[in-house]
Write an enzyme that holds these catalytic residues in place. Structure first.
Site, PDB file in Angstrom:
ATOM      1  N   HIS A  96      -1.994  -1.671  -1.739  1.00 43.81           N
ATOM      2  CA  HIS A  96      -2.924  -1.926  -2.839  1.00 43.81           C
ATOM      3  C   HIS A  96      -2.274  -2.835  -3.865  1.00 43.81           C
ATOM      4  CE1 HIS A  96      -6.266  -1.315  -5.555  1.00 43.81           C
ATOM      5  NE2 HIS A  96      -5.405  -1.042  -6.527  1.00 43.81           N
ATOM      6  N   SER A  97      -3.012  -3.862  -4.305  1.00 45.68           N
ATOM      7  CA  SER A  97      -2.573  -4.797  -5.340  1.00 45.68           C
ATOM      8  C   SER A  97      -1.273  -5.485  -4.884  1.00 45.68           C
ATOM      9  CB  SER A  97      -2.425  -4.060  -6.673  1.00 45.68           C
ATOM     10  OG  SER A  97      -2.420  -4.961  -7.751  1.00 45.68           O
ATOM     11  N   MET A  98      -0.150  -5.329  -5.609  1.00 49.09           N
ATOM     12  CA  MET A  98       1.100  -5.901  -5.112  1.00 49.09           C
ATOM     13  C   MET A  98       1.394  -5.412  -3.696  1.00 49.09           C
ATOM     14  SD  MET A  98       5.049  -5.605  -6.553  1.00 49.09           S
ATOM     15  CE  MET A  98       5.352  -3.936  -5.934  1.00 49.09           C
ATOM     16  N   ALA A 100      -0.595  -4.943  -1.356  1.00 48.45           N
ATOM     17  CA  ALA A 100      -1.348  -5.713  -0.365  1.00 48.45           C
ATOM     18  C   ALA A 100      -0.552  -6.933   0.088  1.00 48.45           C
ATOM     19  CB  ALA A 100      -2.693  -6.143  -0.944  1.00 48.45           C
ATOM     20  N   SER A 123      -6.048  -4.018  -0.319  1.00 51.77           N
ATOM     21  CA  SER A 123      -7.068  -3.730  -1.329  1.00 51.77           C
ATOM     22  C   SER A 123      -6.587  -4.178  -2.703  1.00 51.77           C
ATOM     23  CB  SER A 123      -7.418  -2.230  -1.357  1.00 51.77           C
ATOM     24  OG  SER A 123      -6.335  -1.442  -1.809  1.00 51.77           O
TER      25      SER A 123
END
Length: 268
Positions: A96-98, A100, A123
């Site tokens: 998720h975020s970083m 990803a 995501s």
């Protein structure tokens, strides 16, 4: 909070919150900037019966808070790749975020080593090819805290605790430095199936930004839009577990492993 030894691999980097089912595929979870392994515990719990779930613990936080932070995404990905267990369990990645971007970069290393992942799920992050100049890592401490509040990543009452904030900020700044200085290589394309998730109210990752991940795989691509902002996943652990499990198990099925699927059961 009990954490079992992940066995092979680097135990500093990998956390296993539940015993691994025999012969189950592995799912490696990579948290957001400033995040820790415990963030994904509800998700790990939801999938523990069907996967060997490992969550990455980055240095500079929680039980690794005395270790030097990392400020380079390439170094992050290299070290996570080396820390993965070396057995032959089929492996999927979700970040998720970083996380990803790290899932994507670790997947590239796995493919280069001849160990392609089953699937990659990303995501809360625009595709690597969608470039914007971000300078959050250059802000002062107040600016970093403002970013946290806007993202709703940390409860506001915790941000009022000066001692806790001092513990969070160095790792957070290091993570933002790593992400914002990273550039996407021109040949950054996977062969693994890729699932992209985003929140419909996430102003950091619009639907078009998430859809652009399609250009980064030659395998199957799927986009899912859920309601919520940047941390939409917190409100959708159960639905998210079904999406991720289904995507990974479909990929396993495509490799011709029906016996493993029968033993694990249908996705939730």
């Amino acid at each position: 909070m009990a954490v079992t030894d992940p066995g092979t691999g680097d135990a500093r980097w990998m956390r296993r919150f539940h015993p691994a089912p025999a012969d189950a595929p592995r799912l490696v979870l990579l948290p957001h900037a400033g995040g820790s392994a415990s963030f994904f515990r509800p998700f790990a719990t939801a999938l523990a019966a069907r996967f060997d779930v490992l969550t990455v613990q980055y240095p500079g936080r929680q039980d690794r808070r005395t270790e030097p932070r990392i400020e380079d995404l390439t170094e992050y990905a290299d070290r996570i790749h080396r820390a993965l267990p070396s057995d032959d369990r089929p492996l999927a990645l979700y970040g998720h975020s970083m996380g990803a971007l790290l899932a994507f970069e670790v997947a590239r290393r796995l493919e280069a080593a001849g160990r392609a992942p089953l699937a990659v799920v990303v995501s809360g992050r625009r595709a690597p090819s969608v470039h914007r100049e971000d300078t959050v890592h250059l802000r002062d401490d107040a600016g970093l805290i403002a970013e946290l509040r806007e993202l709703s990543a940390t409860h506001s009452s915790l941000l009022a605790d000066e001692e806790l904030v001092r513990m969070i900020l160095p790792a957070l700044r290091g993570d933002y430095t790593a992400v914002e200085r990273w550039t996407c290589p021109a040949d950054a394309v996977l062969t693994a199936p890729l699932l992209a998730l985003t929140g419909d109210a996430d102003r950091w990752t619009g639907v078009e930004d998430a859809a652009a991940w399609a250009a980064h795989t030659t395998g199957a691509f799927r986009l899912e839009v859920l309601d919520g902002g940047h941390f939409f996943i917190v409100d959708h652990w159960q639905r998210l577990s079904g999406l991720v499990a289904g995507f990974a198990l479909d990929a396993l099925d495509a490799l011709g492993a029906p016996a493993a699927l029968d033993a694990l059961g249908a996705p939730a």
